[in-house]
Design an enzyme around this catalytic site. Structure first.
Site, short mmCIF file in Angstrom:
data_model
loop_
_atom_site.label_atom_id
_atom_site.label_comp_id
_atom_site.label_asym_id
_atom_site.label_seq_id
_atom_site.Cartn_x
_atom_site.Cartn_y
_atom_site.Cartn_z
N HIS A 142 -35.96 10.57 8.05
CA HIS A 142 -34.98 10.08 9.04
C HIS A 142 -33.54 10.20 8.55
O HIS A 142 -32.60 10.03 9.34
CB HIS A 142 -35.29 8.62 9.39
CG HIS A 142 -35.01 8.28 10.82
ND1 HIS A 142 -34.08 8.93 11.59
CD2 HIS A 142 -35.56 7.34 11.64
CE1 HIS A 142 -34.04 8.41 12.80
NE2 HIS A 142 -34.94 7.45 12.86
N THR A 197 -50.98 19.74 8.01
CA THR A 197 -52.20 19.14 7.49
C THR A 197 -53.17 18.89 8.63
O THR A 197 -52.80 18.36 9.67
CB THR A 197 -51.90 17.83 6.73
OG1 THR A 197 -53.13 17.25 6.26
CG2 THR A 197 -51.17 16.82 7.59
#
Length: 424
Positions: A394, A342
């Protein structure tokens, strides 16, 4: 004249419902065969629904913003000529032309249900599969979605509550705050209320899902892009002299650098399978490019980006960006992404922490490229600098892997000639 009840046709494999985004007709309108009646947004794309016959619209069924199920009555037509077959012909199927989104989380404005289904628990197929695979009974979970729909967040809350599903009167204590019904916001003088519909609504749903299910963390580092700026300028001069119309932005270089880094750190080119709790490392490099459109942010997918040259990448990114803004992306150009990049270009600021494009496990933010003071060979000099920010899931990507991945990208951007060796 005969009347014909046109029902919402199949919207794609595995799609059972969609949001009624926009009506293109109203009662009393004369329509031609194949004229667009409405736009419907599914969890895959926005599709246009054409009329299977010519005639006059007697009644439209459902309001903009409602959920409509496949085979639910959509439009009643008064036909020209004799009565048609009971069902719409094949050419009445919708055609995709819009943007990606998260699975719908609102029930349809349903047609009358059979008595045996009157007490069926409202839930999407994904939610049902997740509950089934974890041995949970949806009837024992209190739904926090519209009209009591059981959402994925409700199932997650049930799992976090321990063995067995929570009872309906226990869900308030177990569900995370984000999953609980929100208190209404009072209006004041001069306020304007804008309904969350269409792509904007789907973006909201997907962002909440991503943040709720995926524990994000971000890593940020700066890049000395001086050599990249010089290389791009040289290549664009050569392309201009050749007269083929191609112009390189920085994105093709960044895509190539990212793919080169992925070959060393393949776990970043992956999706996370929530139901199976497995990391799916992809064999293809299908890179999503975030595009700002009037309706909201759309991610267009460059398929097999590793097989394209810099010039081919530039053309494909330009084509997909234009198609996204014109709402003409095809289904295969909206799905199957393995990693997203992005960039807001010169509006990109110093850095940001992008939200992951579920179920991908990494997203790279590209920020403003500008001249800044930097230290090189113990001297303060003016260099072309920019920052990269990587957000990761994560659960499957650790901080040291994320940092090493970013530094591998930086290696190729700071010495861009290496990209040509990586593409060889």
């Amino acid at each position: 004249m005969a009347t014909f009840e046109f029902k919402l046709p199949d919207l794609g494999e595995g799609v059972t419902e969609g949001e009624l985004v926009k009506w293109h007709v109203k009662a009393g309108d004369l329509v031609k065969e194949d004229q667009v009646l409405a736009e419907v947004m599914t969890d895959k794309a926005t599709v246009t629904v054409p009329s299977p016959h010519a005639g006059r619209v007697v009644q439209t069924h459902g309001r903009e913003g409602d959920m409509a199920k496949v085979h639910q009555l959509l439009v009643t037509l008064e036909l020209e000529g004799s009565a048609p077959p009971a069902e719409a012909p094949a050419h009445g199927a919708p055609a995709p032309h819009g943007a990606p989104s998260a699975p719908a989380s609102s029930p349809a404005q349903a047609a009358p249900a059979a008595p045996a289904q009157a007490t069926k628990v409202l839930a999407t197929p994904v939610t049902r599969r997740m509950a089934r695979e974890h041995g949970l009974d949806l009837a024992e979970i209190s739904g926090t979605g519209p009209q009591g729909r059981v959402t994925k967040a409700d199932v997650v809350a049930a799992l976090e509550g321990g063995t067995g599903a929570p009872k309906k009167n226990e869900v308030a204590a177990l569900a995370p705050q984000a999953a609980r019904p929100a208190a209404p916001v009072a209006s004041g003088k001069g306020d304007e209320r804008i309904a969350l519909r269409g792509l904007r609504k789907k973006i909201a749903e997907k962002m909440v899902r991503s943040k709720f299910t995926m524990p994000h963390f971000a890593f940020v580092e700066e890049v000395d892009a001086t050599d990249l700026v010089a290389l791009r300028a040289r290549l664009n001069s050569q392309l201009a002299a050749a007269g083929d119309g191609t112009k390189l932005t920085y994105l093709p270089f960044i895509v190539k650098a990212t793919i080169a880094a992925m070959k060393k750190f393949p776990h970043l080119n992956a999706n996370f399978d929530e139901a199976a709790q497995e990391l799916v490392v992809r064999g293809e490099y299908n890179i999503g490019i975030a595009v700002a459109t009037p309706d909201g942010l759309t991610v267009a997918v460059v398929r097999n980006a590793d097989q394209l040259t810099l010039g081919e990448l530039a053309k494909e990114i330009s084509r997909l960006s234009a198609a996204a803004r014109d709402r003409k992306l095809k289904m295969e150009e909206l799905t199957g992404g393995t990693f997203t990049i992005t960039s807001l270009g010169q509006s990109g600021g110093l850095f940001a922490t992008p939200i992951l494009n579920h179920p991908e496990v990494g997203i790279l933010g590209v920020h403003k490229l500008k001249k800044r003071p930097a230290v090189k060979d113990d001297q303060v000099v003016v260099r072309d600098m920019m920052n990269l920010s990587l957000s990761c899931d994560h659960r499957v990507i650790d901080g040291d892997v994320a940092a090493s991945f970013v530094y591998e990208i930086i290696k190729y951007l700071e010495a861009p000639d290496l990209l040509f060796l990586a593409m060889a």
